[in-house]
Design a protein around this motif. Structure first.
Motif, mmCIF file in Angstrom:
data_model
loop_
_atom_site.group_PDB
_atom_site.id
_atom_site.type_symbol
_atom_site.label_atom_id
_atom_site.label_comp_id
_atom_site.label_asym_id
_atom_site.label_seq_id
_atom_site.Cartn_x
_atom_site.Cartn_y
_atom_site.Cartn_z
ATOM 1 N N ALA A 191 183.698 45.876 -47.990
ATOM 2 C CA ALA A 191 184.296 46.721 -49.017
ATOM 3 C C ALA A 191 185.670 47.140 -48.520
ATOM 4 O O ALA A 191 185.886 47.274 -47.316
ATOM 5 N N ALA A 192 186.572 47.325 -49.437
ATOM 6 C CA ALA A 192 187.910 47.766 -49.055
ATOM 7 C C ALA A 192 188.340 48.842 -50.026
ATOM 8 O O ALA A 192 188.275 48.646 -51.249
ATOM 9 N N GLY A 193 188.719 49.976 -49.483
ATOM 10 C CA GLY A 193 189.122 51.066 -50.355
ATOM 11 C C GLY A 193 190.129 51.960 -49.666
ATOM 12 O O GLY A 193 190.593 51.657 -48.568
ATOM 13 N N VAL A 194 190.455 53.055 -50.334
ATOM 14 C CA VAL A 194 191.431 53.994 -49.771
ATOM 15 C C VAL A 194 190.808 55.385 -49.760
ATOM 16 O O VAL A 194 190.211 55.816 -50.752
ATOM 17 N N TRP A 195 190.941 56.025 -48.611
ATOM 18 C CA TRP A 195 190.495 57.415 -48.479
ATOM 19 C C TRP A 195 191.715 58.313 -48.598
ATOM 20 O O TRP A 195 192.752 58.050 -47.982
ATOM 21 N N ALA A 234 196.842 64.201 -51.906
ATOM 22 C CA ALA A 234 197.061 63.067 -50.992
ATOM 23 C C ALA A 234 197.904 63.505 -49.792
ATOM 24 O O ALA A 234 198.922 62.895 -49.470
ATOM 25 N N LEU A 235 197.444 64.553 -49.114
ATOM 26 C CA LEU A 235 198.150 64.974 -47.896
ATOM 27 C C LEU A 235 198.054 63.885 -46.829
ATOM 28 O O LEU A 235 198.944 63.713 -46.008
ATOM 29 N N ALA A 236 196.941 63.202 -46.825
ATOM 30 C CA ALA A 236 196.773 62.091 -45.878
ATOM 31 C C ALA A 236 196.035 60.966 -46.581
ATOM 32 O O ALA A 236 195.195 61.216 -47.443
ATOM 33 N N GLU A 237 196.367 59.754 -46.186
ATOM 34 C CA GLU A 237 195.787 58.596 -46.870
ATOM 35 C C GLU A 237 195.556 57.489 -45.851
ATOM 36 O O GLU A 237 196.412 57.226 -45.014
ATOM 37 N N GLU A 238 194.407 56.881 -45.902
ATOM 38 C CA GLU A 238 194.105 55.773 -44.981
ATOM 39 C C GLU A 238 193.357 54.685 -45.738
ATOM 40 O O GLU A 238 192.398 54.981 -46.457
ATOM 41 N N ALA A 239 193.797 53.458 -45.534
ATOM 42 C CA ALA A 239 193.049 52.340 -46.105
ATOM 43 C C ALA A 239 191.887 52.021 -45.169
ATOM 44 O O ALA A 239 192.005 52.167 -43.949
ATOM 45 N N ALA A 240 190.768 51.614 -45.736
ATOM 46 C CA ALA A 240 189.605 51.290 -44.903
ATOM 47 C C ALA A 240 189.005 49.974 -45.350
ATOM 48 O O ALA A 240 188.794 49.760 -46.542
ATOM 49 N N ARG A 241 188.785 49.105 -44.385
ATOM 50 C CA ARG A 241 188.056 47.863 -44.659
ATOM 51 C C ARG A 241 186.692 48.037 -44.007
ATOM 52 O O ARG A 241 186.589 48.151 -42.782
ATOM 53 N N ILE A 242 185.668 48.110 -44.818
ATOM 54 C CA ILE A 242 184.341 48.482 -44.329
ATOM 55 C C ILE A 242 183.476 47.240 -44.251
ATOM 56 O O ILE A 242 183.188 46.607 -45.261
ATOM 57 N N MET A 243 183.100 46.904 -43.028
ATOM 58 C CA MET A 243 182.381 45.656 -42.811
ATOM 59 C C MET A 243 180.866 45.831 -42.861
ATOM 60 O O MET A 243 180.134 44.871 -42.908
ATOM 61 N N ARG A 244 180.405 47.050 -42.769
ATOM 62 C CA ARG A 244 178.970 47.188 -42.514
ATOM 63 C C ARG A 244 178.463 48.526 -43.030
ATOM 64 O O ARG A 244 179.242 49.459 -43.229
ATOM 65 N N ALA A 298 190.595 75.119 -48.957
ATOM 66 C CA ALA A 298 189.655 74.148 -49.537
ATOM 67 C C ALA A 298 190.310 72.769 -49.536
ATOM 68 O O ALA A 298 191.502 72.640 -49.812
ATOM 69 N N LEU A 299 189.546 71.755 -49.189
ATOM 70 C CA LEU A 299 190.080 70.393 -49.151
ATOM 71 C C LEU A 299 189.347 69.526 -50.177
ATOM 72 O O LEU A 299 188.217 69.825 -50.573
ATOM 73 N N ARG A 300 190.021 68.473 -50.547
ATOM 74 C CA ARG A 300 189.428 67.533 -51.491
ATOM 75 C C ARG A 300 189.482 66.140 -50.844
ATOM 76 O O ARG A 300 190.536 65.715 -50.349
ATOM 77 N N ILE A 301 188.341 65.441 -50.843
ATOM 78 C CA ILE A 301 188.281 64.083 -50.274
ATOM 79 C C ILE A 301 188.022 63.109 -51.421
ATOM 80 O O ILE A 301 187.163 63.379 -52.270
ATOM 81 N N GLU A 302 188.761 62.023 -51.408
ATOM 82 C CA GLU A 302 188.538 61.015 -52.452
ATOM 83 C C GLU A 302 188.406 59.639 -51.804
ATOM 84 O O GLU A 302 189.178 59.295 -50.903
ATOM 85 N N PHE A 303 187.415 58.891 -52.264
ATOM 86 C CA PHE A 303 187.330 57.478 -51.868
ATOM 87 C C PHE A 303 187.523 56.641 -53.121
ATOM 88 O O PHE A 303 186.755 56.758 -54.078
ATOM 89 N N ARG A 304 188.576 55.829 -53.110
ATOM 90 C CA ARG A 304 188.838 54.949 -54.252
ATOM 91 C C ARG A 304 188.528 53.522 -53.804
ATOM 92 O O ARG A 304 189.196 52.980 -52.911
ATOM 93 N N ASN A 305 187.505 52.958 -54.389
ATOM 94 C CA ASN A 305 187.096 51.609 -54.011
ATOM 95 C C ASN A 305 188.070 50.578 -54.595
ATOM 96 O O ASN A 305 188.665 50.807 -55.644
ATOM 97 N N GLY A 306 188.244 49.467 -53.891
ATOM 98 C CA GLY A 306 189.139 48.412 -54.364
ATOM 99 C C GLY A 306 188.575 47.720 -55.601
ATOM 100 O O GLY A 306 187.466 48.038 -56.057
ATOM 101 N N ASP A 307 189.323 46.773 -56.110
ATOM 102 C CA ASP A 307 188.838 46.112 -57.321
ATOM 103 C C ASP A 307 187.756 45.083 -56.964
ATOM 104 O O ASP A 307 187.516 44.782 -55.797
#
Lengths: 479, 466
Positions: free
Chosen positions: A253-257, A266-276, A298-307
């Motif tokens: 899976a590949a998405g952006v946190w 979007a104070l911080a953003e990291e792309a993630a390639r999730i193998m497992r 208070a913080l907000r976390i978002e995971f946006r999955n790739g297409d």
């Protein structure tokens, strides 16, 4: 056992209990076996780290050293504690020293408590030494690393990071609402028990909260926390999440946190390639995010999955929600609290041993207590097996031809095992080593819970049981 | 108990010990006879392992199960950092079980490695798997051919094939490690004895100079920076301890790896410029044929498919690279062993058929790449023979076909195979020409040993040959 109480009042109680504890401690540390096991303990904490192997990374090596060294020390000490506790009363009965004791004005409760405290003093001594040795080993390990790796280790493992979690997903509320909606529309499936309908609705609700298909996103809100410390300059924050699946087969899976606040998501953003599937850590550099976290906003976390072409669906673990690990204390403090939780575990082991020792002879008490502890540690696996619908299915059909006697045993087992699991479950909740080795804070609250449950609750119950037995037991029979 | 009874019991005890001692030697010899690889006492194991296996007795199986369950649970949770230690303990508790060693090495090299997003992390797990077998497995079981084969398999399959996304990274790291160790493609065997540091480093990798030399003399000259060479080495070591069935597996590994080296056994390596290009190593032909003949002698028709496949490739490539004498010898062998319609028409007809088949570019990628290199090299030969026009035609055809081949490949597969560009194919052809043709006929070498890029007029993937 009948004794007379010659010195009244709390002072006398403390003196008698203290005296008993002192005698027990002295007797324990003079025992050859205890001495031998203490030497084994010393060898473990001094020599084991040199033989351990991590996964080749500094963090992996440190985790293995922390986990196994302190874990094996606790195991050896657990054996010493059980052995000492099982012999504490039973051997006095066998050697007839108890006759001398019961002729003095000491109550059974004072004997039990004194012996328990004496054993705990021995445990505190050994555990304290083991804790100090593990701390020194960790410091030595870190000192041998290059500066950059050392700094990473201090941020990741030799640390006490507080887990900052979002509010729990409203699964039950969603189930209730869906059930009410179905009932209002008269759309409940006919001839299906409400429990099964709700179970199905729960699955759907869980899927809604945990599955993130390609092209979609999931957001978690972390409430403001005043307990997160302002991170030191350069201290990164870690986002930890656990997946139970990443789509079919080996597809990644590949998405952006993204992490931010309500004003700036979007104070911080990291792309993630999730193998497992499994637990993943993602490090966010210090900066605006760390400042926001340190200020307890208070913080907000978002995971946006790739297409769908580049990513698979991911399924988050409902049992272990997404969290941010932020500085929450020092490694030394964490080590000390871990040792204290282990001391609480030893308190329970000692209580189990003393309870067995009150009623049984030394070898039988040792065997019974060890078997009881082993059963308690394994009961959850049996309970899980008994709770499996498939297991029930097998029982119902597989034993259709069995005799009534076997069926009755199985039915009894299916009822007793879950009940025992409920009884034992609170005691198995307090396992600090995983957190400690992972650099996660062993909080004062966790320690308080362990002290209440393992150090006071269960031992008090076992003490009442043992005292009742001791009061009724004839311990001074002639040879 | 009176003294007489005590004396009797003592006597019985002594007699029982004596009897057990007498039977012990027989039991050990019978165990060795029934399990040649696992029957001997654990002489080579370190004291803690011997102590553990003796003290725990039958309970060590229970402990191994508990540790195994923990390893599985942690792996399910994606927590890998304890895996090396747990694998070491489990194998130490069951040091004689080849399957236990093989499973844990495979688990680390295959299952754990592919879960890592970073190639460096992946390589570390592959090495963890290799180290478990090489460092400990062989120490406890020095006579177990299956362990050698498992170790060879990690080199042959995990590093040597494109099954793993990061296979090129692994190859590069292995080549870099060996290049640093041997100061080149292969050690100077005569000078090794005077270099204790190098010997120590080789010993740590279980590379025995004597065996390496023998393997190199028998199957080489081999480039020791390539994973297939290491597969040959470990299989050859396993072969020394193997019976008939195990021997077949080791021999298969040897001739399969040699056949792979025939296609891509010549390495052009310049790590500082990320150059890792392979081409056919045609000098290996007689050695591979020898290995196949030996295997055929011992194992009969089970070798036929491999032997026939290799001979077809050999005829084609030897012809393309201008080694007609060897190509004809390979054809003669093919016709002798496996007569068919393709061989009935003679050498020229056979070559024609093979070339037509190769032009379809639908074989395995290493073969297609070798054929394309052959076309480029043929152009160099034509050019050296003064037939510039024909050479240009040959190059143009090669460029068109190769670029079409690369363009028709899905991007992910292309990235995984990391096949040479057309420009790099020409670098390989230049390098070969410099080595094999007269100096006047070949382009000048660069100072670092890597040939220069093609001249401005040469076609590139973006700019096909005129």
């Amino acid at each position: 056992m009948q004794t007379e109480c010659g010195v009244a009042g709390p002072g006398g109680f403390l003196i008698r209990v203290g005296g008993m504890a002192r005698l027990t401690f002295r007797s324990a540390v003079r025992s050859r076996l205890v001495l031998t096991l203490a030497l084994v303990l010393l060898a473990v904490v001094a020599g084991l780290p040199a033989t351990l192997k991590g996964d080749g990374t500094p963090a992996g090596g440190a985790r293995v050293i922390l986990h196994y060294t302190l874990g094996l020390a606790a195991l050896v000490l657990g054996v010493v504690t059980l052995w000492t506790a099982c012999g504490a009363i039973a051997e006095e009965v066998e050697r007839k020293h108890i006759q001398l004791l019961v002729s003095k004005p000491v109550r059974p409760a004072e004997i039990w408590l004194g012996k328990w405290l004496g054993i705990l003093c021995m445990d505190a001594l050994f555990l304290g030494a083991a804790g100090l040795a593990v701390y020194a080993q960790a410091a030595r390990y870190a000192a041998a690393l290059p500066p950059a790796a050392r700094q990473g280790l201090r941020q990741e493992v030799l640390a006490a990071r507080r887990a900052w979690r979002p509010a729990a997903d409203p699964v039950e509320e969603t189930v209730d609402a869906a059930y009410r909606s179905l009932a209002a529309r008269r759309a409940l499936p006919p001839n299906v028990p409400a429990r099964e309908t709700r179970a199905e609705l729960r699955k759907q609700a869980l899927a809604r909260f945990t599955v993130v298909p390609p092209g979609t996103a999931r957001v978690w809100d972390l409430p403001a926390s005043r307990r997160v410390r302002v991170p030191a300059a350069g201290t990164p924050l870690t986002l930890r999440y656990r997946l139970v699946s990443t789509g079919p087969g080996r597809f990644a899976a590949a998405g952006v946190w993204r992490i931010g606040t309500a004003e700036n998501p979007a104070l911080a953003e990291e792309a993630a390639r999730i193998m497992r599937a499994g637990t993943h850590d993602l490090t966010f550099p210090a900066g605006a995010l760390a400042r926001a976290a340190g200020e307890g906003r208070a913080l907000r976390i978002e995971f946006r999955n790739g297409d769908a072409e580049t990513s698979a669906a991911v399924v988050f673990d409902p049992e272990e929600p997404v969290r941010i690990l932020a500085p929450g204390g020092s490694f030394g403090g964490n080590c000390a609290r871990t040792v204290l939780v282990l001391l609480c575990v030893m308190a329970l082991v000692a209580a189990v041993g003393l309870a067995a020792s009150s009623a049984l002879s030394f070898p039988v008490a040792t065997f019974a207590a060890a078997a009881a502890i082993a059963a308690a540690l394994m009961i959850r696996y049996f309970a899980a097996a008994a709770a499996e619908p498939e297991a029930g299915h097998v029982h119902r059909h597989g034993h259709a031809q069995a005799t009534d006697g076997q069926s009755a045993w199985l039915r009894a087992g299916e009822r007793v095992i879950p009940a025992l699991d409920v009884l034992v479950a609170p005691a198995t909740r307090f396992a600090p080593l995983g957190r400690f080795a992972d650099g996660v804070l062993v909080s004062w609250g966790f320690l308080g819970g362990a002290a209440g449950v393992l150090g006071v609750g269960y031992p008090a119950l076992l003490a009442l049981l043992s005292i009742g037995v001791l009061r009724r037991r004839e311990v001074a029979l002639p040879a | 108990m009176n003294r007489r009874a005590s004396a009797v019991l003592l006597g019985v005890t002594v007699a029982a010990f004596a009897l057990a001692g007498g039977l012990g030697a027989r039991l050990v010899s019978e165990r060795s006879a029934s399990a040649p690889a696992g029957g001997e006492p654990l002489d080579s194991a370190p004291p803690p392992v011997v102590f553990t296996t003796i003290v725990l007795g039958g309970f060590r199986g229970v402990l191994a199960d508990i540790l195994w369950l923990r390893a599985s649970r942690l792996q399910d949770q994606g927590r890998y950092f304890e895996l090396v230690q747990l694998a070491e303990w489990i194998t130490a508790l069951e040091p004689r079980h080849t399957e236990v060693w093989a499973f844990h090495a495979w688990n680390m090299a295959y299952n754990a490695s592919v879960m890592m997003p970073d190639p460096e992390d992946r390589w570390r797990w592959v090495q963890n798997g290799i180290d478990l077998l090489r460092r400990d497995g062989l120490r406890y079981n020095p006579g177990d051919p299956l362990l050698y084969r498992e170790l060879g398999w990690l080199f042959q399959n995990k590093i040597g094939t494109v099954n793993d996304r990061d296979n090129r990274f692994y190859r590069m790291r292995l080549a870099r490690e060996m290049d640093a160790l041997f100061a080149g493609a292969r050690p100077d065997f005569d000078a090794l004895s005077s270099n204790p540091d190098r010997l120590r480093a080789m010993r740590a990798l279980q590379l025995a100079p004597g065996i390496m030399r023998a393997v190199d003399a028998r199957y080489g000259p081999l480039d020791w920076r390539l994973p297939e060479t290491h597969a040959v080495y470990w299989a050859a070591r396993g072969l020394r301890h193997a019976g008939h069935a195990d021997g077949l597996m080791c021999e298969r590994m040897i001739y399969q790896s040699l056949a792979a080296l025939f296609l891509q056994g010549r390495l052009l390596f310049a790590p500082e410029r990320d150059v890792y290009l392979t081409g056919p190593e045609l000098d290996l032909f007689p050695r591979i044929m020898g290995a196949l003949d030996e295997a055929r002698e011992r194992h009969g028709e089970t070798i036929d498919a491999a032997c026939r496949g290799f001979l077809n490739e050999a005829v084609l490539l030897l012809h393309l690279f201008g080694r007609d004498g060897q190509a004809r010898a390979a054809f003669a062998r093919l016709r002798e062993l496996y007569p068919s319609d393709a061989t009935a028409g003679g050498y020229e007809r056979c070559v024609e058929t093979l070339l037509a088949s190769a032009s379809a570019m639908d074989g395995p990628a290493p073969l297609v790449s070798a054929v394309a290199q052959g076309w480029c090299y043929r152009a160099r030969l034509l050019q050296a023979g003064g037939r510039a026009d024909e050479a240009a035609d040959e190059l143009r055809r090669a460029g068109e076909k190769w670029n079409a081949y690369l363009a028709g490949m899905p991007p992910e597969r292309r990235a995984r195979l990391r096949l040479p560009t057309y420009e790099e194919l020409q670098q390989l052809a230049d390098d070969r020409a410099r080595r094999e043709l007269a100096p006047a006929q070949s382009p000048p070498p660069r100072e670092d040993g890597v040939p220069p890029p093609p001249a401005a007029g040469n076609p590139t993937p973006e700019e096909p040959a005129p």
